[in-house]
Design an enzyme around this catalytic site. Structure first.
Site, PDB file in Angstrom:
ATOM      1  N   ASP A 118       0.859  -1.189   0.000  1.00  0.00           N
ATOM      2  CA  ASP A 118       0.000   0.000   0.000  1.00  0.00           C
ATOM      3  C   ASP A 118       0.895   1.238   0.000  1.00  0.00           C
ATOM      4  OD1 ASP A 118      -2.338   1.725   0.311  1.00  0.00           O
ATOM      5  OD2 ASP A 118      -3.357  -0.089   0.982  1.00  0.00           O
TER       6      ASP A 118
ATOM      7  N   HIS B 220      -2.815   3.218  -4.830  1.00  0.00           N
ATOM      8  CA  HIS B 220      -2.183   2.802  -3.559  1.00  0.00           C
ATOM      9  C   HIS B 220      -0.758   2.314  -3.812  1.00  0.00           C
ATOM     10  CE1 HIS B 220      -5.510   3.352  -0.780  1.00  0.00           C
ATOM     11  NE2 HIS B 220      -6.330   2.747  -1.617  1.00  0.00           N
TER      12      HIS B 220
ATOM     13  N   GLU C 201      -9.691   2.698  -5.392  1.00  0.00           N
ATOM     14  CA  GLU C 201      -9.289   4.067  -5.061  1.00  0.00           C
ATOM     15  C   GLU C 201      -8.083   4.546  -5.864  1.00  0.00           C
ATOM     16  OE1 GLU C 201     -10.785   4.303  -0.451  1.00  0.00           O
ATOM     17  OE2 GLU C 201      -8.783   3.506  -0.774  1.00  0.00           O
TER      18      GLU C 201
HETATM   19  C1  TNX Z   1     -10.856   1.822   1.983  1.00  0.00           C
HETATM   20  S1  TNX Z   1     -11.530  -1.017   1.129  1.00  0.00           S
HETATM   21  C2  TNX Z   1      -9.751   1.178   1.469  1.00  0.00           C
HETATM   22  C3  TNX Z   1      -8.555   1.017   2.301  1.00  0.00           C
HETATM   23  C4  TNX Z   1      -8.695   1.688   3.634  1.00  0.00           C
HETATM   24  C5  TNX Z   1     -10.077   1.424   4.174  1.00  0.00           C
HETATM   25  C6  TNX Z   1     -10.308   1.954   5.549  1.00  0.00           C
HETATM   26  C7  TNX Z   1     -10.536  -0.568   0.077  1.00  0.00           C
HETATM   27  C8  TNX Z   1     -10.533  -1.376  -1.079  1.00  0.00           C
HETATM   28  N1  TNX Z   1      -9.773   0.530   0.267  1.00  0.00           N
HETATM   29  O1  TNX Z   1      -7.424   1.480   1.610  1.00  0.00           O
HETATM   30  O2  TNX Z   1      -7.733   1.195   4.498  1.00  0.00           O
HETATM   31  O3  TNX Z   1     -11.030   1.985   3.309  1.00  0.00           O
HETATM   32  O4  TNX Z   1     -11.531   1.517   6.086  1.00  0.00           O
END
Ligand code: TNX
Length: 634
Positions: free
Chosen positions: A193, A265, A344
């Site tokens: 990450d 990420h 994301e």
């Molecule tokens: C969303 S769930 C994210 C993570 C974060 C999390 C915190 C997902 C696929 N991505 O990068 O840690 O929320 O709740």
């Protein structure tokens, strides 16, 4: 000394009675069918253990080791049961008639017979271990029963983020043990990450030497005001360690799914190899919400949480890098599934980059979403060519789903519904349904720092992973369910355990048990208290539930009967009505109390649970109101 021995003995007795009287024999997750029979089997050192299938040797050893710890004796192993000889028999004979991972247990006065193959037999042993009461005079007495059991879902997963905070191999194994006890069969290991790259890749050593280390960690809640702690935070797993974990998990019938995040990420990888960025010379964009984290030159492993614009650029160099990484990952993990993230991924840098814009044109892509889809599809093709399949978070639906992808639905259920309607496999893990175990477990201000949200174990229990919107034909694409432990605010193994338990119990039951066997009253009042009381005697941390029967909303009326039960066998409940915070110095709850509140007044009932080992619940309160104007209390 004597007194405490008596207390311990009576706790053991209570646990005993609890598990054996329960309709589910104290087992979590609830079995498919339990039929109680007359009589009981007395397990003592005269009993022999028979297990002739070579493949079952480890499972037999596991059971025997457990009996040693529980009863203080080991069973003698024998080839055949002699007539009249009491025996525990583990066998796979006829198990081909059972469904995959299914098993049965027959306990009669002469025999305990466990039948299942591989995981099935292993689960039979897990159930038997859970049913076993405390010994009395070197004997363990089990009620006669017939249990038939099989899972509802074939995918039962729990995830752990080791990027935001790193956890040693010893803990990862302990985590796997907990999952196996509750018949979970997939461990999703989130290895990379923005805040750290945690898996050794031989071809790219900087991934761990640079990407595995950050110069500080944000203090408190994001975005916060307190800066970072300025301390180097690092850690990664060597390939040898990874192999060890994978092999260990296999002995517990747990598949390990690695996750390598792309195209977003990606800050840690980019810090190690800046050419993977659209703008290799641009300093790391820290985060506009955290200006205090200062301007640092060059590419940085992130010190704060959130989502970052510096993502992988779709050059041949990047694809070659990712394919090399995947090659090594595939060599380490036998899992059919390789998780490639996909969540994301901001499109900002792709918008700004003339290379990316030209790439979109050259490949006839619609826009940056088309580019995200291209990225995932290209990596899918590569991974498929190696005989493996991809899983991605539900953003992989945007711009067109990769042909063979399995979707993890995390932003609610919609992604899962869409994917199933497109005939794609789905794993449900919606945060909104409580499957984000990084969310807090109650609304009490006593909860520790978390990311927020609210996911009580009751909420998790109430969730059905099959969305109502799906037709029967589409429902078969729901492979199962998973909970995620993101670790932005979880820095120690003990806090992971705290966030996991007892919610893991709820997860296990929605993943394994048929909806018709779900019964929250039986679960929370009969079985969870027994399982937590067992944990209470160990060094495994857990969230102590609030008293059973404590109303979670204010109540109107004049006369209130308060009837509470301890959520952990042997735990004590203390309460106050004077607006002070309860502790062991408050009034101990021993039997139902009746409270009369005069007209125009109110009483505030505050409770705390303290377990035999001294663990404490959060303080919760209920306002009992008879027409008073409410004032806010702390
Ligand atoms: C969303 S769930 C994210 C993570 C974060 C999390 C915190 C997902 C696929 N991505 O990068 O840690 O929320 O709740």
């Amino acid at each position: 000394m004597k007194k405490s021995l008596i207390i311990l003995a009576s706790l053991a007795f209570t646990l005993n009675v609890f598990a054996q009287n329960d309709v589910n024999m104290g087992i979590i997750p609830a079995p498919l069918s339990v039929v109680k029979k007359q009589g009981s089997f007395v397990l003592d050192k005269t009993v022999v253990l028979i297990s002739n299938d070579i493949e079952n040797a480890k499972t037999a050893d596991l059971l025997n080791a457990f009996i040693v710890s529980k009863g203080g004796f080991a069973l003698r192993e024998a080839k055949l049961a002699v007539a009249g000889q009491k025996a525990v028999i583990l066998t796979s004979k006829g198990a081909e008639l059972l469904s995959k991972e299914g098993y049965n247990i027959h306990i009669s006065p002469n025999q305990i017979k466990l039948n299942g193959a591989g995981a099935g037999l292993f689960y039979a042993v897990q159930s038997l271990m859970q049913m076993m009461p405390e010994k009395k005079k070197d004997k363990i007495t089990l009620s006669a029963v017939i249990i038939n059991d099989e899972p509802r879902f074939k995918y039962r997963g729990t995830h752990l983020d080791v990027a935001r905070h790193f956890f040693p191999i010893s803990f990862v194994k302990k985590y796997i043990d907990l999952l196996a006890t509750y018949k979970m069969n997939n461990f999703h290991w989130h290895l990379t990450d923005d805040q750290g790259w945690r898996i050794e890749i031989k071809k790219y050593p900087k991934l761990t030497s640079v990407g595995g280390s950050r110069n500080g960690t944000i203090i408190g809640n994001y975005p916060g005001t307190g800066g970072t702690d300025n301390e180097t935070y690092k850690g990664y797993y060597t390939q040898e360690e990874i192999k060890q974990v994978v092999a260990y998990a296999a002995t517990k019938y747990i598949n390990v799914i690695p996750e390598i995040e792309m195209p977003g990420h990606a800050s840690a990888a980019i810090a190690a190899y800046p050419d993977l960025s659209c703008f290799p010379d641009r300093d790391t964009f820290i985060n506009e919400k955290t200006p205090w984290s200062g301007s640092r030159k060059g590419k940085q492993v992130q010190q704060t949480w959130g989502v970052f614009d510096d993502v992988f650029t779709p050059t041949e160099n990047t694809f070659k890098f990712l394919e090399d990484v995947i090659d090594e990952v595939i060599g380490l993990f036998p899992s059919k599934y390789i998780h490639i993230g996909g969540d994301e991924c901001p499109k900002e840098y792709w918008k700004q980059s003339s290379f990316c814009q030209q790439f979109i044109k050259d490949n006839n892509l619609k826009d940056e979403h088309g580019l995200q889809s291209y990225f995932i599809q290209r990596m899918e093709k590569y991974i498929n060519s190696k005989g493996r399949s991809i899983i991605g978070w539900d953003e992989i639906l945007e711009g067109g789903l990769a042909p063979n992808a399995t979707v993890m639905s995390w932003r609610g259920e919609k992604g899962g519904i869409d994917a199933a309607q497109q005939n794609h496999d789905v794993i449900m893990t919606p945060g909104s349904a409580g499957l984000y175990f990084d969310h807090k477990q109650s609304a009490s201000p006593d909860e520790p720092l978390t990311i927020g949200g609210l996911s009580s174990y009751a909420k998790v229990y109430a969730y059905d992973p099959i969305p109502k919107e799906l037709t029967v034909a589409q429902q078969k694409y729901i492979l199962g369910v998973q909970a995620n432990i993101w670790t932005e605010y979880i820095e120690s193994p003990s806090k992971v355990e705290f966030m996991l338990l007892p919610r893991l119990f709820s997860l296990a039951e929605i993943a394994w048990s048929k909806p018709s066997n779900k019964d929250f009253k039986n679960f929370s009042e009969e079985r969870v208290p027994v399982h937590l009381a067992r944990l209470d005697k160990t060094n495994t941390n857990y969230w102590v539930p609030t008293p059973i029967g404590m109303p979670d909303k204010s109540q109107d009326g004049e006369r209130f009967k308060i009837e509470l039960k301890a959520p952990v066998v042997g735990a004590k409940i203390f309460y106050t009505l004077d607006n002070y915070r309860p502790s062991e110095n408050a009034t101990r709850y021993v039997s139902p109390i009746t409270l009369i509140v005069p007209q125009g007044q109110m009483k505030i009932l505050k409770t705390i649970v303290i377990t035999p080992s001294g663990r404490r619940s959060v303080v919760v309160e209920t306002i009992l109101n008879n027409g008073a104007v409410l004032i806010k209390t702390k």
